[in-house]
Design a protein around this motif. Structure first.
Motif, short mmCIF file in Angstrom:
data_model
loop_
_atom_site.label_atom_id
_atom_site.label_comp_id
_atom_site.label_asym_id
_atom_site.label_seq_id
_atom_site.Cartn_x
_atom_site.Cartn_y
_atom_site.Cartn_z
N GLU A 1 0.84 -1.19 0.00
CA GLU A 1 0.00 0.00 0.00
C GLU A 1 0.87 1.25 0.00
O GLU A 1 1.90 1.30 0.68
CB GLU A 1 -0.90 -0.03 1.24
CG GLU A 1 -1.93 1.05 1.34
CD GLU A 1 -2.77 0.86 2.58
OE1 GLU A 1 -2.36 1.36 3.66
OE2 GLU A 1 -3.83 0.20 2.51
N SER B 1 0.08 -3.27 4.37
CA SER B 1 -1.10 -3.18 5.23
C SER B 1 -1.51 -4.61 5.59
O SER B 1 -1.43 -5.52 4.76
CB SER B 1 -2.25 -2.47 4.51
OG SER B 1 -2.72 -3.23 3.42
N ASP C 1 -4.78 -0.86 14.58
CA ASP C 1 -6.11 -0.61 15.12
C ASP C 1 -6.72 -1.95 15.51
O ASP C 1 -6.48 -2.98 14.86
CB ASP C 1 -7.00 0.06 14.08
CG ASP C 1 -6.72 1.55 13.94
OD1 ASP C 1 -5.88 2.05 14.71
OD2 ASP C 1 -7.32 2.19 13.07
N ASP D 1 -10.72 1.38 9.82
CA ASP D 1 -9.83 0.31 9.36
C ASP D 1 -10.07 -1.00 10.10
O ASP D 1 -9.80 -2.08 9.56
CB ASP D 1 -8.37 0.73 9.51
CG ASP D 1 -7.95 1.76 8.46
OD1 ASP D 1 -8.71 1.93 7.48
OD2 ASP D 1 -6.91 2.40 8.64
N SER D 2 -10.54 -0.93 11.33
CA SER D 2 -10.81 -2.15 12.11
C SER D 2 -12.30 -2.44 12.17
O SER D 2 -12.80 -3.02 13.13
CB SER D 2 -10.23 -2.02 13.52
OG SER D 2 -10.68 -0.83 14.14
N SER E 1 -6.04 -4.47 12.53
CA SER E 1 -5.74 -3.91 11.22
C SER E 1 -4.62 -2.89 11.34
O SER E 1 -4.59 -2.09 12.29
CB SER E 1 -7.00 -3.25 10.64
OG SER E 1 -6.73 -2.63 9.40
N ARG E 2 -3.69 -2.93 10.37
CA ARG E 2 -2.61 -1.94 10.36
C ARG E 2 -2.37 -1.48 8.93
O ARG E 2 -2.04 -2.26 8.06
CB ARG E 2 -1.32 -2.53 10.92
CG ARG E 2 -0.16 -1.51 10.99
CD ARG E 2 1.06 -2.09 11.66
NE ARG E 2 1.65 -3.16 10.89
CZ ARG E 2 2.49 -2.98 9.86
NH1 ARG E 2 2.80 -1.74 9.46
NH2 ARG E 2 3.00 -4.02 9.22
N SER E 3 -2.60 -0.18 8.68
CA SER E 3 -2.29 0.41 7.38
C SER E 3 -0.80 0.68 7.29
O SER E 3 -0.11 0.82 8.31
CB SER E 3 -3.07 1.71 7.19
OG SER E 3 -4.46 1.46 7.20
N ARG F 1 -4.38 -7.17 7.89
CA ARG F 1 -5.65 -7.28 8.60
C ARG F 1 -5.86 -8.73 9.01
O ARG F 1 -5.77 -9.64 8.18
CB ARG F 1 -6.81 -6.81 7.71
CG ARG F 1 -8.19 -6.89 8.38
CD ARG F 1 -9.27 -6.39 7.44
NE ARG F 1 -10.61 -6.62 7.97
CZ ARG F 1 -11.27 -5.76 8.73
NH1 ARG F 1 -10.71 -4.60 9.05
NH2 ARG F 1 -12.49 -6.04 9.16
#
Length: 674
Positions: free
Chosen positions: A510, A528, A564, A596-597, A556-558, A530
């Protein structure tokens, strides 16, 4: 005389309904509504119609049998071959005489099948009016839905961008069906669209169809859908993506041409279509319909929209401002061990389409016309089913998909699938399997799935999918790649208890911004991630009561950001107060760090309404659904729901914004059947 007691009636009715919902929920569990453009309402309606109008196993063709959840190509082929050398089935249970169908498979497919009557098996006289009216069913359907809280679009004057109509969503349908005839009228207005007089609906859909008349398989005038091969070139009937059903969903079972009854406004065709033949089938179609598109200038447009919303003066000014003409066909030959087919289409807009200039838009469709051709195959080869499709569009771009499904043993199935779609592949009517939903393009990947029945009570399902995007995907500026995997364990020790545990992980490259050593803001690429974990238990303590409990957690992590977290917990109950009165209720608590989460839950809803609700931030959601049948010919549904956020002062944005922390919805519908 057979008397069905209230408890036994409720148990039978709920068993069938629960089976249908279980099939749908497995397919929808991992469907991400935010990432997908796929329209699923028609597919949902198709599955529920299949349960309400079971297939006659003494007359259904191979393609029809393949639409039944739980019937794969090998089983369908075995049923057809069995019928050719044996008397008609006298009851659905007789299917256990067919190779590949045991008690577990029979239990899965039974709600969707019937053997018909002796009269049905003998009624083949085209000139007899009773031939056309045999099995007649008339359905009158009406539905209203509304968000209770006032949204910003209804507060603004329409001259300042507000909505021009009421907040009520209204849908009605009249359909007549017999064994060989179908007539339908569907009408709908979306929230915010005007309805100035009773027949002034924003959307109208109709058809007249002749079905199952000897070699004339279908003749449709009006609205219809087209679904061929593996969907690379032509597939307008909706499709599920990757999920818990790891073996079945990667393979598409073509539906050919079908009458269109859905309220999804922009995914079907309008004109005439026909399929003729038996072993060798010929299909042709022609469509001429209006579409809605944003105008760049008087002579150029953007690609037509698919949401069908015409609520504001601006949206209404461009309503149905473009003409789209399409024609095409298919030749398919049924081999002793499978199918082989060739399809093609030509499409033309009355004004050229101009693509955008952002990096991820540079390979979008551009121009006034497109032509495409495809060839597909599906054959049995020992314990394997081989399938594939290759397609070409006239801008010299290609797409292909090839795979194999293996019956490794009586308890174990596996599948392997490879796909490759050029970045500028112009399959504007396609919906091929892949990581990205919608039209297949700009992707290559390898999918492997495995399902093993450890014992009658335990089943394990898993897949892994690795994918690449050779050109920038949506909202990205450079090529990227990624992978995801899923593992699920189902435990069903008896008829009264069912449990499953599921874990899914996805990683994708990403774009994100960083500051380099010189203090400059530069574009970089990171990962990213999830991860989702779910536990769900279902318990039936009494014949008329069912409890369901779920716990979901998400991490979740961007790229370039911290992680998150989020979770969801719900308690669901279904009970019958009387044999004709069913109530579904659910209480959900959710808590996420942000969008995001986010978490999702599939909800019971009004008939033919898809409800895969997305939840984020922190709050509670409650809903109740009542289904009442005061007489055998009438059904009434009522659903009320409310979501209360603990950490928000407004909900949504723009014209849909609600000032406050609560969003409530109500829906009511009635169906009369003769």
């Amino acid at each position: 005389m057979f008397i069905l007691t209230p408890n036994s009636y409720a148990q039978h009715q709920d068993s069938t309904q629960s089976k249908i919902e279980h099939d749908l929920e497995i397919l929808l569990d991992e469907f991400d509504g935010e990432e997908s453009d796929t329209t699923l309402e028609e597919l949902l309606e198709f599955l529920q119609n299949l349960a309400a109008n079971p297939l006659n196993i003494n007359r259904a063709g191979l393609d029809e049998l393949l639409q039944v959840p739980g019937i794969n190509f090998r089983i369908a082929q075995n049923i057809v071959q069995y019928r050719s050398s044996n008397p008609p089935f006298e009851k659905v249970d007789d299917l256990t005489s067919v190779s590949g169908i045991g008690s577990a498979t029979l239990s899965q497919i039974q709600p969707y099948l019937t053997v018909g009557t002796a009269a049905e098996r003998g009624r083949d006289l085209y000139l007899n009016p009773r031939y056309w009216t045999g099995g007649s069913r008339l359905e009158l359907f009406s539905r209203m839905q509304q968000t209770i809280e006032e949204q910003r679009g209804y507060q603004r004057p329409d001259t300042l961008g507000g909505f021009t109509g009421s907040p009520i969503k209204y849908y009605q349908r009249v359909r007549y069906r017999s064994n060989h005839l179908s007539l339908n009228l569907t009408q709908e207005k979306d929230p915010g669209e005007p309805l100035n007089y009773p027949m002034n609906f924003d959307y109208n859909s109709w058809h007249l169809a002749l079905e199952n008349n000897g070699r004339l398989n279908s003749l449709i005038i009006g609205d219809y859908s087209v679904s061929f091969g593996q969907g690379l070139l032509l597939w307008s009937g909706g499709a599920f993506g990757k999920g818990s059903e790891v073996i079945r969903t990667p393979i598409k079972n073509e539906r050919g041409i079908r009458p269109f009854t859905s309220a999804q406004e922009m995914i079907g065709f309008r004109g005439v279509a026909a399929t003729y033949g038996n072993r060798l089938q010929l299909t042709g179609f022609y469509s001429n319909r209006k579409r809605t598109a944003s105008e760049i200038d008087e002579s150029t447009i953007r690609f037509p929209t698919e949401n069908g919303l015409h609520r504001t003066l601006n949206e209404r000014s461009r309503r149905l401002n473009t003409t789209q003409k399409s024609y095409g066909g298919r030749v398919r030959y049924r081999l002793p061990v499978g199918f082989i087919g060739v399809s093609g289409f030509h499409n033309r807009f009355d004004r050229p389409v101009q693509r955008g200039t952002l990096p991820w838009e540079l390979n979008n469709f551009d121009g006034a016309s497109v032509t495409g051709y495809a060839a597909d195959i599906r054959i049995l080869a020992g314990p394997a089913t081989l399938f594939g499709e290759a397609a070409h569009t006239d801008n010299n771009s290609y797409g292909f998909l090839v795979g194999a499904q293996f019956e490794l043993s009586d308890r174990t199935d596996a599948i392997m699938l490879y796909r490759r779609y050029d970045p500028d592949f112009r399959a504007i009517f396609g919906s091929g399997f892949g990581e990205q939903s919608g039209n297949p393009r700009n992707e290559q990947g390898l999918y492997i799935g495995l399902q093993h029945q450890v014992s009658p009570a335990i089943r394990i399902s898993t897949y892994i999918d690795q994918f690449q995007f050779p050109a920038p995907r949506f909202q990205q500026r450079q090529p990227s790649s990624g992978y995801d995997w899923l593992a699920r364990v189902d435990l069903s020790p008896g008829n009264r208890f069912r449990f499953y545990a599921l874990i899914r992980f996805k990683q994708r490259e990403e774009d994100h911004r960083i500051t380099d050593e010189l203090g400059r803001d530069v574009l970089a690429q990171g990962e990213s991630k999830r991860t989702g974990v779910r536990f769900q238990a279902e318990y039936i303590p009494l014949q008329a009561i069912r409890f369901r409990t779920r716990f979901d957690t998400v991490r979740s992590r961007s790229a370039g950001e911290s992680s998150d977290f989020g979770y969801l917990l719900f308690q669901d109950v279904r009970f019958y107060l009387f044999q004709n009165l069913r109530i579904d209720a659910r209480y959900t608590y959710f808590n996420t760090d942000g969008f995001d989460s986010r978490v999702y839950q599939f909800e019971n809803d009004l008939l033919y309404v898809l409800s895969n609700t997305m939840l984020f931030d922190r709050g509670k959601r409650i809903y109740a659904l009542v289904n009442f049948s005061p007489a055998p010919w009438i059904d009434v549904w009522l659903k009320a729901s409310t979501t209360v956020y603990d950490n928000r002062e407004t909900i949504s944005s723009g014209n849909l914004q609600i000032d406050g922390n609560r969003k409530s919805d109500i829906g009511v519908q009635a169906r009369i059947r003769f």
